[in-house]
Design an enzyme around this catalytic site. Structure first.
Site, PDB file in Angstrom:
ATOM      1  N   THR A 104      -4.037   9.695   6.801  1.00  0.00           N
ATOM      2  CA  THR A 104      -5.116   9.923   7.755  1.00  0.00           C
ATOM      3  C   THR A 104      -6.263  10.711   7.139  1.00  0.00           C
ATOM      4  O   THR A 104      -6.059  11.468   6.172  1.00  0.00           O
ATOM      5  CB  THR A 104      -4.567  10.708   8.970  1.00  0.00           C
ATOM      6  OG1 THR A 104      -5.641  11.099   9.819  1.00  0.00           O
ATOM      7  CG2 THR A 104      -3.830  11.966   8.525  1.00  0.00           C
ATOM      8  N   ASP A 105      -7.456  10.574   7.713  1.00  0.00           N
ATOM      9  CA  ASP A 105      -8.584  11.386   7.261  1.00  0.00           C
ATOM     10  C   ASP A 105      -8.453  12.849   7.670  1.00  0.00           C
ATOM     11  O   ASP A 105      -9.143  13.725   7.144  1.00  0.00           O
ATOM     12  CB  ASP A 105      -9.907  10.817   7.773  1.00  0.00           C
ATOM     13  CG  ASP A 105     -10.002  10.711   9.289  1.00  0.00           C
ATOM     14  OD1 ASP A 105      -9.037  11.086   9.989  1.00  0.00           O
ATOM     15  OD2 ASP A 105     -11.043  10.239   9.791  1.00  0.00           O
ATOM     16  N   GLU A 106      -7.533  13.145   8.605  1.00  0.00           N
ATOM     17  CA  GLU A 106      -7.416  14.517   9.095  1.00  0.00           C
ATOM     18  C   GLU A 106      -6.907  15.486   8.033  1.00  0.00           C
ATOM     19  O   GLU A 106      -7.055  16.695   8.180  1.00  0.00           O
ATOM     20  CB  GLU A 106      -6.527  14.556  10.342  1.00  0.00           C
ATOM     21  CG  GLU A 106      -7.127  13.776  11.502  1.00  0.00           C
ATOM     22  CD  GLU A 106      -6.407  14.006  12.821  1.00  0.00           C
ATOM     23  OE1 GLU A 106      -5.988  15.150  13.084  1.00  0.00           O
ATOM     24  OE2 GLU A 106      -6.257  13.034  13.578  1.00  0.00           O
ATOM     25  N   TYR A 136       0.037  18.646  12.637  1.00  0.00           N
ATOM     26  CA  TYR A 136       0.089  17.218  12.297  1.00  0.00           C
ATOM     27  C   TYR A 136      -0.569  16.948  10.947  1.00  0.00           C
ATOM     28  O   TYR A 136       0.048  16.373  10.042  1.00  0.00           O
ATOM     29  CB  TYR A 136      -0.595  16.381  13.379  1.00  0.00           C
ATOM     30  CG  TYR A 136      -1.009  15.016  12.896  1.00  0.00           C
ATOM     31  CD1 TYR A 136      -0.069  14.122  12.393  1.00  0.00           C
ATOM     32  CD2 TYR A 136      -2.347  14.607  12.914  1.00  0.00           C
ATOM     33  CE1 TYR A 136      -0.436  12.871  11.928  1.00  0.00           C
ATOM     34  CE2 TYR A 136      -2.722  13.360  12.460  1.00  0.00           C
ATOM     35  CZ  TYR A 136      -1.765  12.496  11.959  1.00  0.00           C
ATOM     36  OH  TYR A 136      -2.142  11.257  11.497  1.00  0.00           O
ATOM     37  N   LYS A 178       1.040  15.666   7.296  1.00  0.00           N
ATOM     38  CA  LYS A 178       0.609  14.454   6.603  1.00  0.00           C
ATOM     39  C   LYS A 178       0.078  14.786   5.214  1.00  0.00           C
ATOM     40  O   LYS A 178       0.301  14.037   4.254  1.00  0.00           O
ATOM     41  CB  LYS A 178      -0.460  13.724   7.421  1.00  0.00           C
ATOM     42  CG  LYS A 178       0.069  12.989   8.631  1.00  0.00           C
ATOM     43  CD  LYS A 178       1.051  11.879   8.267  1.00  0.00           C
ATOM     44  CE  LYS A 178       0.387  10.693   7.598  1.00  0.00           C
ATOM     45  NZ  LYS A 178       1.357   9.598   7.328  1.00  0.00           N
ATOM     46  N   ARG A 205     -15.949  11.315  15.552  1.00  0.00           N
ATOM     47  CA  ARG A 205     -14.926  10.606  14.785  1.00  0.00           C
ATOM     48  C   ARG A 205     -15.507   9.291  14.269  1.00  0.00           C
ATOM     49  O   ARG A 205     -16.406   8.712  14.875  1.00  0.00           O
ATOM     50  CB  ARG A 205     -13.686  10.310  15.660  1.00  0.00           C
ATOM     51  CG  ARG A 205     -13.038  11.556  16.265  1.00  0.00           C
ATOM     52  CD  ARG A 205     -12.388  12.414  15.208  1.00  0.00           C
ATOM     53  NE  ARG A 205     -11.699  13.574  15.742  1.00  0.00           N
ATOM     54  CZ  ARG A 205     -12.204  14.801  15.775  1.00  0.00           C
ATOM     55  NH1 ARG A 205     -13.448  15.030  15.339  1.00  0.00           N
ATOM     56  NH2 ARG A 205     -11.487  15.813  16.236  1.00  0.00           N
TER      57      ARG A 205
END
Length: 356
Positions: A133-135, A159, A163, A223
Protein backbone atom coordinates in the site's frame (compact mmCIF):
# COMPACT_ATOMS: atom_id res chain seq x y z
CA UNK A 1 1.76 -23.92 -14.88
CA UNK A 2 -0.20 -22.70 -11.87
CA UNK A 3 -0.14 -19.62 -9.65
CA UNK A 4 -0.97 -19.34 -5.94
CA UNK A 5 -3.03 -16.33 -4.89
CA UNK A 6 -3.28 -15.60 -1.17
CA UNK A 7 -6.18 -13.52 0.10
CA UNK A 8 -8.03 -14.36 -3.10
CA UNK A 9 -11.53 -14.12 -1.61
CA UNK A 10 -11.08 -10.52 -0.47
CA UNK A 11 -11.86 -7.37 -2.40
CA UNK A 12 -8.74 -6.95 -4.56
CA UNK A 13 -7.77 -10.62 -4.51
CA UNK A 14 -11.12 -11.86 -5.81
CA UNK A 15 -11.14 -9.25 -8.57
CA UNK A 16 -7.65 -10.41 -9.53
CA UNK A 17 -8.65 -14.10 -9.63
CA UNK A 18 -11.76 -13.34 -11.70
CA UNK A 19 -9.80 -11.18 -14.15
CA UNK A 20 -6.94 -13.69 -14.36
CA UNK A 21 -9.23 -16.58 -15.25
CA UNK A 22 -11.17 -14.33 -17.59
CA UNK A 23 -8.02 -13.88 -19.68
CA UNK A 24 -5.98 -17.01 -19.09
CA UNK A 25 -6.40 -20.75 -18.75
CA UNK A 26 -3.55 -20.95 -16.25
CA UNK A 27 -5.06 -22.41 -13.06
CA UNK A 28 -5.21 -20.56 -9.75
CA UNK A 29 -4.84 -22.07 -6.31
CA UNK A 30 -6.72 -19.56 -4.18
CA UNK A 31 -5.91 -19.52 -0.46
CA UNK A 32 -7.95 -17.39 1.94
CA UNK A 33 -8.61 -17.56 5.67
CA UNK A 34 -12.16 -16.24 5.13
CA UNK A 35 -12.10 -13.64 7.86
CA UNK A 36 -14.89 -11.03 7.83
CA UNK A 37 -13.61 -9.50 4.57
CA UNK A 38 -13.16 -12.76 2.69
CA UNK A 39 -16.27 -13.78 0.81
CA UNK A 40 -16.72 -16.83 -1.40
CA UNK A 41 -19.75 -15.15 -2.98
CA UNK A 42 -17.24 -12.94 -4.80
CA UNK A 43 -16.11 -16.10 -6.61
CA UNK A 44 -19.53 -17.66 -7.22
CA UNK A 45 -19.11 -17.44 -11.00
CA UNK A 46 -16.14 -19.84 -10.75
CA UNK A 47 -18.09 -22.64 -9.08
CA UNK A 48 -17.36 -25.85 -10.96
CA UNK A 49 -14.44 -24.30 -12.85
CA UNK A 50 -11.55 -26.78 -12.68
CA UNK A 51 -9.04 -23.96 -13.16
CA UNK A 52 -9.92 -22.57 -9.71
CA UNK A 53 -8.92 -24.49 -6.58
CA UNK A 54 -9.99 -22.86 -3.32
CA UNK A 55 -8.29 -23.66 -0.02
CA UNK A 56 -9.45 -22.19 3.27
CA UNK A 57 -6.26 -21.59 5.24
CA UNK A 58 -4.01 -19.04 6.92
CA UNK A 59 -0.83 -17.73 5.27
CA UNK A 60 0.85 -18.47 8.59
CA UNK A 61 0.38 -22.24 8.10
CA UNK A 62 3.89 -23.09 6.90
CA UNK A 63 3.34 -26.81 6.38
CA UNK A 64 0.14 -26.37 4.37
CA UNK A 65 1.61 -23.64 2.19
CA UNK A 66 4.69 -25.71 1.41
CA UNK A 67 2.51 -28.71 0.61
CA UNK A 68 0.33 -26.70 -1.78
CA UNK A 69 3.34 -25.23 -3.54
CA UNK A 70 4.78 -28.69 -4.15
CA UNK A 71 1.49 -30.39 -4.98
CA UNK A 72 0.52 -27.88 -7.66
CA UNK A 73 3.97 -27.01 -9.01
CA UNK A 74 3.40 -23.33 -8.36
CA UNK A 75 5.39 -21.01 -10.63
CA UNK A 76 4.36 -17.72 -8.97
CA UNK A 77 2.79 -16.48 -5.73
CA UNK A 78 0.71 -13.29 -5.59
CA UNK A 79 0.25 -12.24 -1.98
CA UNK A 80 -2.86 -10.14 -1.26
CA UNK A 81 -3.49 -11.62 2.19
CA UNK A 82 -3.58 -8.83 4.78
CA UNK A 83 -5.61 -7.08 7.40
CA UNK A 84 -6.17 -3.74 5.72
CA UNK A 85 -8.51 -1.35 7.54
CA UNK A 86 -6.92 1.53 9.47
CA UNK A 87 -9.83 1.98 11.89
CA UNK A 88 -9.80 -1.71 12.74
CA UNK A 89 -6.04 -1.52 13.35
CA UNK A 90 -6.62 1.33 15.81
CA UNK A 91 -9.25 -0.64 17.72
CA UNK A 92 -7.33 -3.93 17.64
CA UNK A 93 -3.75 -3.85 16.32
CA UNK A 94 -2.76 -7.41 17.27
CA UNK A 95 -4.56 -9.05 14.34
CA UNK A 96 -2.55 -6.80 12.02
CA UNK A 97 0.75 -7.79 13.60
CA UNK A 98 -0.13 -11.50 13.40
CA UNK A 99 -1.35 -11.51 9.79
CA UNK A 100 0.71 -8.81 8.12
CA UNK A 101 4.03 -9.48 9.84
CA UNK A 102 4.08 -12.99 11.33
CA UNK A 103 1.90 -14.42 8.56
CA UNK A 104 4.03 -12.81 5.84
CA UNK A 105 7.18 -14.18 7.48
CA UNK A 106 5.84 -17.74 7.57
CA UNK A 107 4.61 -17.47 3.99
CA UNK A 108 8.05 -16.27 2.89
CA UNK A 109 9.70 -19.14 4.75
CA UNK A 110 7.49 -21.70 3.01
CA UNK A 111 8.09 -20.09 -0.37
CA UNK A 112 11.85 -19.99 0.24
CA UNK A 113 11.95 -23.69 1.14
CA UNK A 114 9.95 -24.56 -1.99
CA UNK A 115 12.01 -22.31 -4.27
CA UNK A 116 15.29 -23.75 -2.99
CA UNK A 117 14.11 -27.23 -3.99
CA UNK A 118 13.20 -26.33 -7.57
CA UNK A 119 15.22 -27.34 -10.60
CA UNK A 120 17.38 -24.50 -12.02
CA UNK A 121 15.03 -23.65 -14.90
CA UNK A 122 11.94 -23.55 -12.67
CA UNK A 123 13.88 -21.61 -10.06
CA UNK A 124 14.72 -18.94 -12.63
CA UNK A 125 11.08 -18.63 -13.70
CA UNK A 126 9.58 -18.40 -10.19
CA UNK A 127 8.32 -15.07 -8.75
CA UNK A 128 6.84 -13.92 -5.45
CA UNK A 129 4.76 -10.76 -5.90
CA UNK A 130 3.87 -8.91 -2.70
CA UNK A 131 0.93 -6.47 -2.87
CA UNK A 132 1.32 -3.52 -0.53
CA UNK A 133 0.00 0.00 0.00
CA UNK A 134 0.98 3.65 -0.39
CA UNK A 135 0.24 4.14 3.31
CA UNK A 136 3.70 2.79 4.20
CA UNK A 137 5.12 6.10 2.94
CA UNK A 138 3.27 8.21 5.51
CA UNK A 139 1.48 11.47 4.83
CA UNK A 140 2.11 14.30 2.36
CA UNK A 141 1.57 18.03 2.60
CA UNK A 142 -0.51 19.60 -0.14
CA UNK A 143 2.54 20.99 -1.97
CA UNK A 144 4.66 17.82 -1.74
CA UNK A 145 5.39 15.71 -4.81
CA UNK A 146 3.67 12.30 -4.98
CA UNK A 147 5.24 9.21 -3.46
CA UNK A 148 7.95 7.68 -5.61
CA UNK A 149 9.34 4.20 -4.98
CA UNK A 150 12.36 5.79 -3.26
CA UNK A 151 10.28 7.73 -0.73
CA UNK A 152 11.22 7.10 2.89
CA UNK A 153 8.92 4.78 4.81
CA UNK A 154 7.02 6.71 7.51
CA UNK A 155 3.96 4.63 8.48
CA UNK A 156 1.56 6.34 10.88
CA UNK A 157 -0.99 3.66 11.86
CA UNK A 158 -0.72 0.11 13.19
CA UNK A 159 -2.00 -1.04 9.79
CA UNK A 160 0.57 0.83 7.71
CA UNK A 161 3.37 -0.04 10.15
CA UNK A 162 2.53 -3.74 9.82
CA UNK A 163 2.49 -3.49 6.02
CA UNK A 164 5.80 -1.61 6.06
CA UNK A 165 7.27 -4.45 8.12
CA UNK A 166 6.06 -7.01 5.58
CA UNK A 167 7.56 -4.96 2.74
CA UNK A 168 10.91 -4.94 4.55
CA UNK A 169 10.75 -8.71 5.06
CA UNK A 170 10.11 -9.25 1.35
CA UNK A 171 13.04 -7.01 0.45
CA UNK A 172 15.28 -8.78 2.96
CA UNK A 173 14.41 -12.21 1.60
CA UNK A 174 15.54 -11.05 -1.83
CA UNK A 175 18.80 -9.50 -0.69
CA UNK A 176 19.68 -12.21 1.84
CA UNK A 177 18.42 -15.38 0.19
CA UNK A 178 18.07 -14.34 -3.45
CA UNK A 179 14.31 -15.01 -3.47
CA UNK A 180 12.93 -13.53 -6.73
CA UNK A 181 10.46 -10.97 -5.36
CA UNK A 182 8.43 -8.09 -6.75
CA UNK A 183 6.56 -5.52 -4.67
CA UNK A 184 3.70 -3.22 -5.67
CA UNK A 185 2.50 -0.31 -3.56
CA UNK A 186 -0.97 0.82 -4.60
CA UNK A 187 -3.20 3.77 -3.84
CA UNK A 188 -6.83 3.59 -2.61
CA UNK A 189 -8.74 0.94 -4.56
CA UNK A 190 -12.46 1.04 -5.29
CA UNK A 191 -14.84 -1.03 -7.39
CA UNK A 192 -16.90 -4.26 -7.32
CA UNK A 193 -16.90 -6.51 -4.24
CA UNK A 194 -15.48 -3.81 -1.95
CA UNK A 195 -16.38 -4.63 1.65
CA UNK A 196 -18.71 -1.87 2.90
CA UNK A 197 -16.52 -0.59 5.71
CA UNK A 198 -14.43 1.61 3.41
CA UNK A 199 -15.50 5.10 2.34
CA UNK A 200 -17.03 4.50 -1.10
CA UNK A 201 -19.09 1.32 -0.50
CA UNK A 202 -20.05 2.50 3.00
CA UNK A 203 -21.45 5.77 1.66
CA UNK A 204 -23.25 4.09 -1.24
CA UNK A 205 -24.96 1.68 1.14
CA UNK A 206 -25.73 4.30 3.77
CA UNK A 207 -27.18 6.59 1.12
CA UNK A 208 -29.50 3.89 -0.18
CA UNK A 209 -30.67 2.95 3.32
CA UNK A 210 -31.27 6.52 4.48
CA UNK A 211 -28.39 6.60 6.95
CA UNK A 212 -25.85 9.40 7.56
CA UNK A 213 -22.83 9.57 5.27
CA UNK A 214 -20.02 9.98 7.84
CA UNK A 215 -17.22 12.35 6.85
CA UNK A 216 -14.16 12.36 9.12
CA UNK A 217 -13.05 15.83 10.23
CA UNK A 218 -13.35 18.42 7.47
CA UNK A 219 -13.40 15.85 4.68
CA UNK A 220 -10.35 17.35 3.00
CA UNK A 221 -8.13 14.30 3.35
CA UNK A 222 -6.78 13.62 -0.14
CA UNK A 223 -6.32 10.17 -1.65
CA UNK A 224 -5.32 8.90 -5.07
CA UNK A 225 -8.12 6.63 -6.30
CA UNK A 226 -7.42 3.50 -8.35
CA UNK A 227 -10.15 1.39 -9.97
CA UNK A 228 -9.60 -2.17 -8.80
CA UNK A 229 -9.56 -3.72 -12.27
CA UNK A 230 -6.81 -1.30 -13.28
CA UNK A 231 -4.88 -2.45 -10.23
CA UNK A 232 -5.33 -6.06 -11.33
CA UNK A 233 -4.02 -5.31 -14.81
CA UNK A 234 -0.98 -3.60 -13.28
CA UNK A 235 -0.21 -6.63 -11.11
CA UNK A 236 -0.46 -8.93 -14.12
CA UNK A 237 1.96 -6.68 -15.99
CA UNK A 238 4.45 -6.54 -13.12
CA UNK A 239 4.28 -10.32 -12.71
CA UNK A 240 4.86 -10.72 -16.43
CA UNK A 241 7.72 -8.29 -16.98
CA UNK A 242 8.77 -6.59 -13.74
CA UNK A 243 12.46 -6.60 -12.77
CA UNK A 244 13.18 -8.95 -9.88
CA UNK A 245 13.79 -7.12 -6.62
CA UNK A 246 12.07 -3.94 -7.80
CA UNK A 247 9.19 -1.97 -6.30
CA UNK A 248 6.47 -0.53 -8.53
CA UNK A 249 3.97 2.09 -7.38
CA UNK A 250 0.47 1.64 -8.82
CA UNK A 251 -1.81 4.67 -8.88
CA UNK A 252 -4.79 6.04 -10.72
CA UNK A 253 -3.56 9.63 -11.19
CA UNK A 254 -6.78 10.70 -9.45
CA UNK A 255 -6.22 12.81 -6.33
CA UNK A 256 -9.55 13.59 -4.69
CA UNK A 257 -10.60 14.92 -1.29
CA UNK A 258 -12.89 12.54 0.61
CA UNK A 259 -15.71 15.10 0.65
CA UNK A 260 -15.47 15.51 -3.14
CA UNK A 261 -15.65 11.74 -3.57
CA UNK A 262 -18.82 11.52 -1.47
CA UNK A 263 -20.43 14.46 -3.28
CA UNK A 264 -19.68 12.72 -6.59
CA UNK A 265 -21.30 9.53 -5.30
CA UNK A 266 -24.36 11.49 -4.25
CA UNK A 267 -24.68 13.17 -7.64
CA UNK A 268 -24.50 9.81 -9.46
CA UNK A 269 -27.05 8.26 -7.11
CA UNK A 270 -29.32 11.29 -7.56
CA UNK A 271 -29.28 10.49 -11.27
CA UNK A 272 -29.45 6.68 -11.21
CA UNK A 273 -31.67 6.07 -8.18
CA UNK A 274 -33.26 9.31 -6.94
CA UNK A 275 -34.58 9.60 -3.41
CA UNK A 276 -38.34 9.23 -3.19
CA UNK A 277 -38.65 12.67 -1.56
CA UNK A 278 -36.81 14.33 -4.46
CA UNK A 279 -33.97 15.59 -2.26
CA UNK A 280 -30.29 14.99 -2.90
CA UNK A 281 -28.41 12.23 -1.11
CA UNK A 282 -25.90 14.96 -0.22
CA UNK A 283 -28.29 16.05 2.53
CA UNK A 284 -27.29 12.86 4.38
CA UNK A 285 -23.65 13.99 4.68
CA UNK A 286 -22.64 14.24 8.35
CA UNK A 287 -19.30 15.41 9.74
CA UNK A 288 -17.94 13.25 12.57
CA UNK A 289 -14.87 13.26 14.81
CA UNK A 290 -11.74 12.54 12.81
CA UNK A 291 -9.75 9.32 12.97
CA UNK A 292 -6.77 9.47 15.39
CA UNK A 293 -3.58 10.32 13.49
CA UNK A 294 -5.45 10.59 10.18
CA UNK A 295 -2.97 11.02 7.30
CA UNK A 296 -3.77 14.16 5.36
CA UNK A 297 -2.75 13.23 1.84
CA UNK A 298 -1.55 10.27 -0.19
CA UNK A 299 -0.47 10.61 -3.80
CA UNK A 300 1.21 8.04 -6.03
CA UNK A 301 3.76 8.66 -8.76
CA UNK A 302 3.21 5.66 -11.04
CA UNK A 303 5.53 6.89 -13.78
CA UNK A 304 8.10 4.11 -13.21
CA UNK A 305 5.44 1.50 -14.00
CA UNK A 306 4.51 3.35 -17.18
CA UNK A 307 8.10 4.03 -18.20
CA UNK A 308 9.43 0.49 -17.67
CA UNK A 309 6.38 -1.68 -18.33
CA UNK A 310 4.05 0.51 -20.39
CA UNK A 311 1.15 0.42 -17.94
CA UNK A 312 -1.42 3.17 -17.40
CA UNK A 313 -4.89 2.93 -15.86
CA UNK A 314 -7.74 2.47 -18.32
CA UNK A 315 -10.31 4.24 -16.13
CA UNK A 316 -10.57 7.84 -15.07
CA UNK A 317 -12.13 8.47 -11.68
CA UNK A 318 -15.30 9.64 -13.41
CA UNK A 319 -15.72 6.45 -15.45
CA UNK A 320 -14.62 4.12 -12.66
CA UNK A 321 -16.84 5.61 -9.96
CA UNK A 322 -19.90 5.46 -12.20
CA UNK A 323 -19.23 1.77 -12.92
CA UNK A 324 -18.83 1.19 -9.19
CA UNK A 325 -22.10 2.85 -8.21
CA UNK A 326 -23.95 0.94 -10.92
CA UNK A 327 -22.41 -2.33 -9.73
CA UNK A 328 -23.67 -1.78 -6.18
CA UNK A 329 -27.13 -0.86 -7.44
CA UNK A 330 -27.18 -4.07 -9.50
CA UNK A 331 -25.85 -6.27 -6.67
CA UNK A 332 -27.88 -5.33 -3.61
CA UNK A 333 -28.35 -9.02 -2.76
CA UNK A 334 -24.55 -9.35 -2.42
CA UNK A 335 -24.47 -6.31 -0.14
CA UNK A 336 -27.32 -7.60 2.03
CA UNK A 337 -25.52 -10.92 2.50
CA UNK A 338 -22.26 -9.16 3.40
CA UNK A 339 -23.84 -6.72 5.85
CA UNK A 340 -24.23 -9.27 8.62
CA UNK A 341 -24.68 -8.88 12.35
CA UNK A 342 -20.91 -8.86 12.82
CA UNK A 343 -20.62 -6.00 10.36
CA UNK A 344 -23.34 -4.03 12.11
CA UNK A 345 -21.52 -4.52 15.41
CA UNK A 346 -18.35 -3.16 13.86
CA UNK A 347 -20.11 -0.08 12.45
CA UNK A 348 -21.62 0.58 15.86
CA UNK A 349 -18.23 0.20 17.54
CA UNK A 350 -16.41 2.50 15.12
CA UNK A 351 -19.00 5.25 14.73
CA UNK A 352 -21.04 5.35 17.95
CA UNK A 353 -18.46 7.40 19.86
CA UNK A 354 -17.81 9.88 17.04
CA UNK A 355 -19.62 13.12 17.82
CA UNK A 356 -21.20 14.71 14.78
Amino acid sequence: MTILVTGGAGFIGSNFVLDWLGQSDEPVVNLDKLTYAGNLQNLASLQGDSRHVFVKADIGDYDLILSLLKQHGIRAVVNFAAESHVDRSIHGPEDFIQTNIVGSFRLLEAVRAYWNGLQPAAKDEFHFLHVSTDEVYGSLEKQDPPFAETHQYQPNSPYSASKAASDHLVRAYHHTYGLPVLTTNCSNNYGPYHFPEKLIPLCIQNALTGKPLPIYGDGQQIRDWLYVKDHCSAIRRVLEAGRVGEVYNVGGWNEKANLDVVNTLCAILDELKPRTDGKSYAEQITYVTDRPGHDRRYAIDASKLERELGWRPAETFETGIRKTVQWYLDHQAWVENVVSGDYQSWVEKNYSDRVA
